[in-house]
Write a protein that holds these residues in place. Structure first.
Motif, PDB file in Angstrom:
ATOM      1  N   GLN A 159       0.737  -1.162   0.153  1.00 21.60           N
ATOM      2  CA  GLN A 159       0.000   0.066   0.068  1.00 21.60           C
ATOM      3  C   GLN A 159       0.950   1.131  -0.071  1.00 21.60           C
ATOM      4  O   GLN A 159       1.810   1.446   0.994  1.00 21.60           O
ATOM      5  CB  GLN A 159      -0.958  -0.003   1.139  1.00 21.60           C
ATOM      6  N   ARG A 209      -3.857   3.492  -2.781  1.00 17.75           N
ATOM      7  CA  ARG A 209      -3.344   2.463  -3.877  1.00 17.75           C
ATOM      8  C   ARG A 209      -2.800   1.213  -3.021  1.00 17.75           C
ATOM      9  O   ARG A 209      -2.596   1.197  -1.932  1.00 17.75           O
ATOM     10  CB  ARG A 209      -1.859   3.312  -4.434  1.00 17.75           C
ATOM     11  N   CYS A 210      -3.259   0.145  -3.826  1.00 22.64           N
ATOM     12  CA  CYS A 210      -2.749  -1.075  -3.423  1.00 22.64           C
ATOM     13  C   CYS A 210      -2.231  -1.989  -4.672  1.00 22.64           C
ATOM     14  O   CYS A 210      -2.953  -1.943  -5.771  1.00 22.64           O
ATOM     15  CB  CYS A 210      -4.127  -1.897  -2.875  1.00 22.64           C
ATOM     16  N   ASN A 211      -1.004  -2.346  -4.687  1.00 28.98           N
ATOM     17  CA  ASN A 211      -0.439  -3.436  -5.723  1.00 28.98           C
ATOM     18  C   ASN A 211      -0.307  -4.620  -4.926  1.00 28.98           C
ATOM     19  O   ASN A 211       0.143  -4.787  -3.696  1.00 28.98           O
ATOM     20  CB  ASN A 211       0.977  -2.803  -6.142  1.00 28.98           C
ATOM     21  N   TYR A 212      -0.516  -5.887  -5.621  1.00 33.91           N
ATOM     22  CA  TYR A 212      -0.212  -7.040  -4.914  1.00 33.91           C
ATOM     23  C   TYR A 212       0.631  -8.051  -5.934  1.00 33.91           C
ATOM     24  O   TYR A 212       1.160  -7.773  -7.149  1.00 33.91           O
ATOM     25  CB  TYR A 212      -1.731  -7.712  -5.036  1.00 33.91           C
ATOM     26  N   GLU A 235      -1.670  -4.518 -14.472  1.00 30.67           N
ATOM     27  CA  GLU A 235      -0.887  -3.664 -13.388  1.00 30.67           C
ATOM     28  C   GLU A 235      -0.620  -4.013 -11.960  1.00 30.67           C
ATOM     29  O   GLU A 235      -0.043  -3.549 -11.306  1.00 30.67           O
ATOM     30  CB  GLU A 235      -1.732  -2.260 -13.413  1.00 30.67           C
ATOM     31  N   THR A 236      -1.188  -5.379 -11.878  1.00 30.88           N
ATOM     32  CA  THR A 236      -1.296  -6.032 -10.451  1.00 30.88           C
ATOM     33  C   THR A 236      -1.599  -5.032  -9.571  1.00 30.88           C
ATOM     34  O   THR A 236      -1.179  -4.778  -8.276  1.00 30.88           O
ATOM     35  CB  THR A 236       0.098  -6.788  -9.992  1.00 30.88           C
ATOM     36  N   SER A 237      -2.615  -4.319  -9.637  1.00 34.85           N
ATOM     37  CA  SER A 237      -3.243  -3.187  -8.837  1.00 34.85           C
ATOM     38  C   SER A 237      -4.658  -3.464  -8.368  1.00 34.85           C
ATOM     39  O   SER A 237      -5.456  -4.190  -9.352  1.00 34.85           O
ATOM     40  CB  SER A 237      -3.259  -1.890  -9.435  1.00 34.85           C
ATOM     41  N   HIS A 279      -6.830  -0.517  -6.668  1.00 34.38           N
ATOM     42  CA  HIS A 279      -6.617   0.733  -6.014  1.00 34.38           C
ATOM     43  C   HIS A 279      -8.131   1.214  -5.755  1.00 34.38           C
ATOM     44  O   HIS A 279      -9.235   0.648  -6.436  1.00 34.38           O
ATOM     45  CB  HIS A 279      -6.305   1.889  -7.030  1.00 34.38           C
TER      46      HIS A 279
END
Lengths: 114, 112
Positions: free
Chosen positions: B6, B22-25, B71-73, B75
């Motif tokens: 995050q 924002r969150c990317n995993y 985008e491996t996101s 959000h």
């Protein structure tokens, strides 16, 4: 419907005392989780159960911590003896079977060890 | 292994402004993604989840999130912030073993 119920909401005790935290999961849920939340370490998974059986206790910090689930509607997390560094908010959560199932959290027990 | 990042431990917005958290995993299994909100002295409450199907997911309190595999996101957004949105928000991803991996959280501050 009743959510996850934890007791007590607050506990203040002296170092060396035994502490028992209680949790009643949502009826019908297959899984129960115990978490600890601190400013320094964030949200940590301590242990989780499936159908009352412990599945993974790798997050339990040390032997002073133990957890049981004697039946589908009740679980305890015990700390004996307690230490000041155990001060944190402890959450219980439960869920149905399935990786797509969300976990439902209780309101937590705020534990202070003096 | 699964992980969640995050970006931004704190986000400040004015009331009525757009909220973007924002969150990317990272996941080695098909990801199921969750956003939770935590108000002071309360537990985590589910805002929304993505499992399969539509990539734009709507949740409670006017929040929504879009799953972008490329985008491996995942959000979280809300068009217009309200004072009552001030809280901490956590993104989480499944591990494939019933466990969730949580991000470190983003505290949303809303000013009048």
């Amino acid at each position: 419907d009743a959510g996850v119920i934890q007791s007590p909401r607050h506990e203040v005790t002296e170092m060396g005392q035994e502490v028992t935290l209680r949790c009643k999961p949502i009826s019908g849920h297959d899984y129960l989780f115990w978490y600890r939340q601190t400013m320094m370490r964030g949200l940590e998974l301590l242990i989780y159960f499936n159908n009352n059986v412990p599945i993974d206790d790798s997050g339990m910090p040390e032997d002073r911590f133990s957890a049981k689930m004697p039946n589908a509607s009740f679980s305890t997390l015990k700390i004996q003896p307690s230490e000041p560094r155990d001060s944190a908010v402890y959450f219980c959560a439960s869920s149905f079977l399935g990786s797509n199932q969300p976990q439902h959290f209780g309101d937590g027990t705020r534990l202070s060890i003096l | 292994a699964q992980s969640v990042t995050q970006l931004g431990s704190h986000v400040s917005v004015s009331e009525g402004a757009l909220v973007l958290l924002r969150c990317n995993y990272s996941s080695s299994v098909p990801p199921y993604l969750f956003w939770y909100v935590q108000y002071p002295n309360q537990g985590l409450q589910l805002l929304l989840k993505y499992t399969t199907g539509a990539t734009l997911v709507k949740g409670i309190n006017g929040f929504e999130a879009e799953f972008k595999k490329s985008e491996t996101s995942f959000h979280l957004t809300k068009p217009s912030a309200h004072m009552s949105d001030a809280a901490e928000y956590f993104c989480a991803v499944n591990t494939g073993f019933q466990k969730l991996v949580f991000g470190t959280g983003t505290r949303l501050l809303v000013s009048p």
